[in-house]
Write an enzyme that holds these catalytic residues in place. Structure first.
Site, short mmCIF file in Angstrom:
data_model
loop_
_atom_site.label_atom_id
_atom_site.label_comp_id
_atom_site.label_asym_id
_atom_site.label_seq_id
_atom_site.Cartn_x
_atom_site.Cartn_y
_atom_site.Cartn_z
N ASN A 1 -44.64 -51.44 39.06
CA ASN A 1 -44.97 -50.14 39.26
C ASN A 1 -46.40 -50.22 39.62
O ASN A 1 -47.26 -51.01 39.12
CB ASN A 1 -44.71 -49.18 38.29
CG ASN A 1 -43.13 -48.76 38.23
OD1 ASN A 1 -42.69 -48.82 39.45
ND2 ASN A 1 -43.00 -48.13 37.21
N ARG B 1 -37.14 -48.85 35.72
CA ARG B 1 -36.56 -49.85 34.79
C ARG B 1 -34.99 -50.00 34.74
O ARG B 1 -34.57 -51.23 34.80
CB ARG B 1 -37.12 -49.28 33.41
CG ARG B 1 -35.97 -49.79 32.27
CD ARG B 1 -36.60 -49.60 31.10
NE ARG B 1 -37.92 -50.31 30.91
CZ ARG B 1 -38.56 -50.03 29.76
NH1 ARG B 1 -38.51 -49.03 28.99
NH2 ARG B 1 -39.67 -51.08 29.82
N ASP C 1 -43.58 -54.55 28.66
CA ASP C 1 -44.46 -55.77 28.87
C ASP C 1 -45.35 -56.12 27.52
O ASP C 1 -45.79 -57.26 27.45
CB ASP C 1 -45.50 -55.76 29.87
CG ASP C 1 -46.32 -54.37 30.02
OD1 ASP C 1 -46.19 -53.75 28.84
OD2 ASP C 1 -47.11 -54.12 30.97
N ASP D 1 -36.00 -43.82 27.89
CA ASP D 1 -35.09 -44.49 27.11
C ASP D 1 -34.38 -43.58 26.25
O ASP D 1 -33.20 -43.85 25.89
CB ASP D 1 -36.22 -45.29 26.13
CG ASP D 1 -37.53 -44.20 25.64
OD1 ASP D 1 -37.49 -43.37 26.13
OD2 ASP D 1 -38.29 -44.81 24.80
N ARG E 1 -41.61 -36.08 24.10
CA ARG E 1 -40.12 -36.49 23.68
C ARG E 1 -39.38 -35.29 22.81
O ARG E 1 -37.99 -35.21 23.09
CB ARG E 1 -40.54 -37.80 22.96
CG ARG E 1 -40.86 -38.76 23.90
CD ARG E 1 -41.22 -39.96 22.95
NE ARG E 1 -40.31 -40.83 22.71
CZ ARG E 1 -39.85 -41.76 23.67
NH1 ARG E 1 -40.20 -41.88 24.98
NH2 ARG E 1 -38.97 -42.64 23.08
#
Ligand SMILES: *[C@@H]1O[C@H](CO)[C@@H](O)[C@H](O)[C@H]1NC(C)=O
Ligand SMILES: *[C@@H]1O[C@H](CO)[C@@H](O)[C@H](O)[C@H]1NC(C)=O
Ligand SMILES: *[C@@H]1O[C@H](CO)[C@@H](O)[C@H](O)[C@H]1NC(C)=O
Ligand SMILES: *[C@@H]1O[C@H](CO)[C@@H](O)[C@H](O)[C@H]1NC(C)=O
Length: 857
Positions: free
Chosen positions: A636, A665, A682, A771, A814
């Site tokens: 990205n 992703r 990463d 996620d 979140r």
């Protein structure tokens, strides 16, 4: 006295030096150097020792007879001796230091050599295991007596349907697929081409006009359908849009609100002169979509009309007209053309709503059940009114209770199992209805409602859904596989003429020396092996559980494994049983993948944002990882620099995201060739044994997320208002973050096809929560929790640069994600688990001659 002291000290040093020499001699590292120094040192020290002792004795012996001059002379002599001894001592001291340094250097070299030896031994074991695996693979290849089956050439008809004499009767009441359908136009490999008659040029009604909205929508939605073809001569089926219709005589628009609706008159001349009608309408589908339950088109548009051997798709059918397995009951087109539909829906919980049973529309969202009556006129098996009621009920989450449900046809019921979403009762049960409905448990109420919503969203909600489903139903009858899923082709980061140079990475000492498996050549997972058997064996699940009958995937998480003995009897290809089938502990285990599935590998997908150094370290860490097929780096941000990258031992391919999005992703890149996909951040530090263990666990939980960092959704006790994201220590979890987790490649497609677009847009807007979205998706499809593996691992590296998730707003976002995603899906699909996977012999006492599965986990 002073000299004596020095002498003792010096002798002490001498002893120490000898010890060092002894060590050197034993180690045989620098024997020549040692020998040289040793001899020189011994001789010089012995001569020095004897001369000083003599001087000292002389001095003591003549002390009594000394004159002053003598004394002075002696003192001077002693001083001279002292000076010379000091010089000698200094020299010796320097030599000793030098030797000590050399000894230390030699010791270090020994250590290095020993480590080198251990590494080489480990490499040798690995190579031996790899060579053995390569030998088996080669043997397998030579033994394979039948070549891979390739499909025959795509067979397409070259001419439109030839003209046949029209059927004896105006329309054939006994049409079935075997008697009225021309299968020769639809070979198994044809891909099911569909031709649409332009609704503007072909007006099939004599007294009405087709709704303009529907015309446009149908053209659009069929355009998105992969089966549409412009080549009429190649088509398998021909679609004619007949309704929904408005009376062309606008002065007399009011249709009677009977179940039969307004009398539409089919222009039989127009129908029969359709260019590909072929005399009897073989392989034609006449579609009549009702858009308002009681409007003109809602009746049986084909009553008494000559429709030949064409299939009819509409909402209203009489007993006599409906030809089971041939005609299709469709839902009315009440929804939008396409797109997200969640905003219209009511939440699934609570199980019991304010009203038990209602039939009024206005309170559907507050009713647990809604009563729908089968048509009064018993000659009807379905009416637009009935279908509209069903549609609204499912949308509002009121569980449909259809009295007379035993004699009605519900939409697409040859593939959809309506018993899981609606309660179908004979009319005679009306007296027991109240008791019956009260007896249903909360869990079952929620299951009915949830399933109803899934069916509604996938197959009924929009015009697009209806059209796609209609075509898929006919295709399923013919057992023609759906079109293959289209992978995402990301822009390669480097052009063909340039690929970054490879660096030998520094050896990383943190890897425990353990043989974890063979290093093999890349081996893609076999793909598309079930083109024709899938819908036979798993057709029910495809339509009713997975909600994805529209596309053919290279593999599914639910593909059937062989029975246990089959891999020794007749179907051994690809299997790597532990100990060749005899089983065994750590040693045999590390050499073979075992399990009930053939061998396979996994792909690592790393999402990175302009962090070359972190990425380089991540690639270096993958060096020597068994079962690694390929590394796909999703880059990205700005163009990646043309620096040299460390060798990771597997092909590395870099693709650039079209824009900086965390959803990238989960793009189903065409570069992925394995079923197992390991998503890693990463900066996630995973050890090789952890990765290999997680991979082995995933192979047994292929439809679940299998990974490391567990999180859970905790009820907000303060505000009693939904769930909060929680990463505290807990003995229960419901999410495994995809910063370090294995998922099946199928879910990468699902993420784009099954997840409401609103969720992906939310992820983009907040740059967070992709996620969580993946956990929602997988739990929604499977109703299973994720699997957490092993305790040993560290998610973030301590010295790494600050990550996106570091700041304080992260948690707040979140919480919001969980609440928004739940709202979109109508419920929180997450499932909790108190289970963690460790290897079988972990913490088991085993005999000394046996090894554990893994040394450390
Ligand atoms: C199965 O379908 C895939 C995708 O359309 C195709 O590539 C493959 O050749 C087909 N295999 C067989 C045996 O028909
Ligand atoms: C029926 O269709 C034919 C051919 O398209 C056309 O010529 C004729 O005018 C139509 N009849 C009516 C009543 O619309
Ligand atoms: C390919 O990429 C390299 C490095 O980015 C660049 O120097 C080279 O000019 C490019 N070649 C072509 C044909 O675009
Ligand atoms: C996690 O635990 C700490 C202390 O035990 C508590 O202060 C904090 O509120 C907890 N966080 C969440 C999100 O529950």
């Amino acid at each position: 006295m002073y000299i004596h002291e020095r002498l003792c000290l010096w002798l002490g040093h001498l002893k120490l030096s000898r010890v060092i020499f002894a060590v050197l001699l034993i180690l045989f590292v620098v024997p020549l150097v040692t020998h040289y120094y040793l001899s020189k040192y011994e001789s010089s020290s012995i001569s020095l020792g004897s001369s000083s002792v003599r001087h000292t004795l002389d001095a003591l012996g003549d002390f009594t007879t000394l004159t002053a001059a003598d004394l002075k002379m002696r003192i001077e002599e002693m001083l001279r001796i002292k000076a010379s001894v000091s010089t000698e001592l200094r020299e010796l001291e320097a030599r000793r230091g030098r030797l000590q340094r050399e000894a230390a250097a030699a010791g270090a070299r020994t250590d290095a050599l020993r480590a080198e030896h251990a590494r080489a031994a480990a490499d040798l074991t690995r190579l031996r295991v790899s060579a053995e695996q390569a030998r088996i693979a080669q043997l397998e290849a030579t033994r394979r007596d039948s070549p891979q089956l390739a499909p025959p050439l795509q067979l397409l008809p070259s001419r439109p349907p030839p003209r046949l004499p029209p059927p004896a009767h105006q329309s054939e009441p006994d049409c079935r697929m075997h008697s009225c359908f021309d299968h020769s136009r639809c070979s198994l490999t044809s891909g099911f081409p569909v031709f649409l008659y332009d609704p503007d040029n072909h007006a099939p009604l004599a007294n009405a006009e087709v709704d303009g909205f529907l015309k446009t929508t149908l053209r659009q939605t069929l355009g998105y359908n992969t089966h549409l073809t412009q080549k009429a001569e190649e088509a398998c089926i021909y679609v004619v849009l007949v309704g929904e219709a408005f009376p062309s005589d606008s002065k007399n628009p009011s249709p009677s609100s009977t179940t039969e609706g307004y009398k539409l008159v089919l222009n039989e001349t127009a129908i029969r002169s359709l260019p590909y009608w072929g005399g009897d309408g073989r392989n034609h589908v006449l579609i009549n979509f009702a858009r308002r339950e009681l409007s003109v088109g809602s009746g049986d548009a084909f009553h008494g009309a000559a429709t030949g051997r064409a299939m009819i798709a509409q909402s209203t059918f009489t007993q006599g007209r409906f030809r089971p397995g041939f005609d299709v009951v469709t839902p009315p087109a009440l929804g939008p053309p396409g797109g997200d539909v969640w905003a219209d829906c009511a939440p699934i919980a609570p199980a019991r709503r304010k009203y038990l049973l209602r039939s009024r529309r206005s309170v559907l969202r507050e009713s647990t059940f809604v009563l729908i009556l089968a048509p009064n006129d018993r000659s009807y098996v379905s009416t637009a009114l009935l279908q509209a009621r069903l549609y609204e009920a499912l949308r509002s989450g009121a569980i449909p209770v259809i009295l007379g449900g035993d004699r009605v046809q519900l939409p697409y019921n040859e593939v959809i199992d309506w018993r899981r979403a609606a309660i179908l009762l004979p009319k005679a049960r009306v007296t027991e209805l109240h008791f019956f409905l009260r007896a249903i448990s909360d869990a079952d109420l929620l299951a009915f409602r949830r399933h109803g919503r899934v069916l509604w969203e996938r197959y009924l909600s929009s015009v697009q859904a209806s059209i796609d489903t209609l075509l898929a139903v006919i295709r399923t009858r013919l057992n023609i596989p759906a079109r293959a899923a289209v992978p995402a082709v990301g822009a390669p980061a480097f052009n063909d003429s340039y690929s970054p140079p490879k660096l030998e990475p520094p050896t990383i000492d943190t890897e425990p020396e353990e043989t974890l498996g063979p290093l093999e050549a890349p081996y893609p997972s076999p793909a598309y092996k079930r083109n024709y058997s899938l819908s036979l064996l798993h057709g029910y699940e495809m339509w009713n559980d997975w909600g994805e009958p529209f596309t053919l995937y290279p593999q599914l998480p639910w593909d059937t494994p062989l029975t246990s003995e089959a891999r020794f009897v007749g179907s051994p290809s690809g299997f790597r049983p532990i100990g060749a089938g005899a089983g065994g502990a750590g040693k045999e285990f590390s050499e073979a993948l075992g399990g009930d599935r053939p061998r396979e590998q996994f792909t690592v997908v790393i999402l990175t944002y302009e962090r070359e150094a972190v990425l380089a370290a991540a690639l270096a860490r993958l060096r020597g990882l068994p079962y690694l097929n390929k590394v796909v780096v999703v880059w990205n941000g700005r163009a990646p620099p043309t620096m040299s990258w460390p060798e990771s031992g597997a092909p590395v391919q870099v693709v650039r995201g079209a824009r900086n999005s965390l959803n990238n992703r989960f793009l189903p890149h065409h570069l992925l060739e394995t079923e197992a996909v390991l998503c890693v951040d990463d900066d996630a530090h995973l050890r090789h044994d952890e990765i290999v263990f997680a991979f082995r666990v995933w192979r047994e939980h292929r439809d679940q997320i299998v990974g490391f960092p567990g999180r859970y959704h905790a009820w907000d006790l303060n505000y009693n208002n939904g769930f909060l994201y929680n990463s505290n220590y807990s003995c229960e979890l419901s999410m495994v973050l995809t910063g370090a987790a294995f998922i099946h490649r199928y879910y990468l497609w699902s993420y784009w096809r099954l997840l409401p677009a609103a969720i992906r847009e939310y992820v983009d807007e907040y740059m967070n929560c992709e996620d969580i979205a993946m956990n929602f998706l997988v739990s929604h499809i499977t109703r299973k929790p994720p699997v957490k593996v092993t305790s040993r691992w560290t998610f973030r590296c301590p010295g790494c640069p600050v990550t996106l998730s570091a700041d304080q707003t992260h948690f707040h976002e979140r919480h919001k994600c969980i609440q928004f995603f739940s709202q979109v899906m109508g419920y929180t699909p997450l499932v909790s688990t108190q289970y963690r996977a460790d290897s079988v012999l972990f913490k088991t006492r085993i005999p000394h001659d046996k090894q554990k599965c893994f040394k450390f986990i």
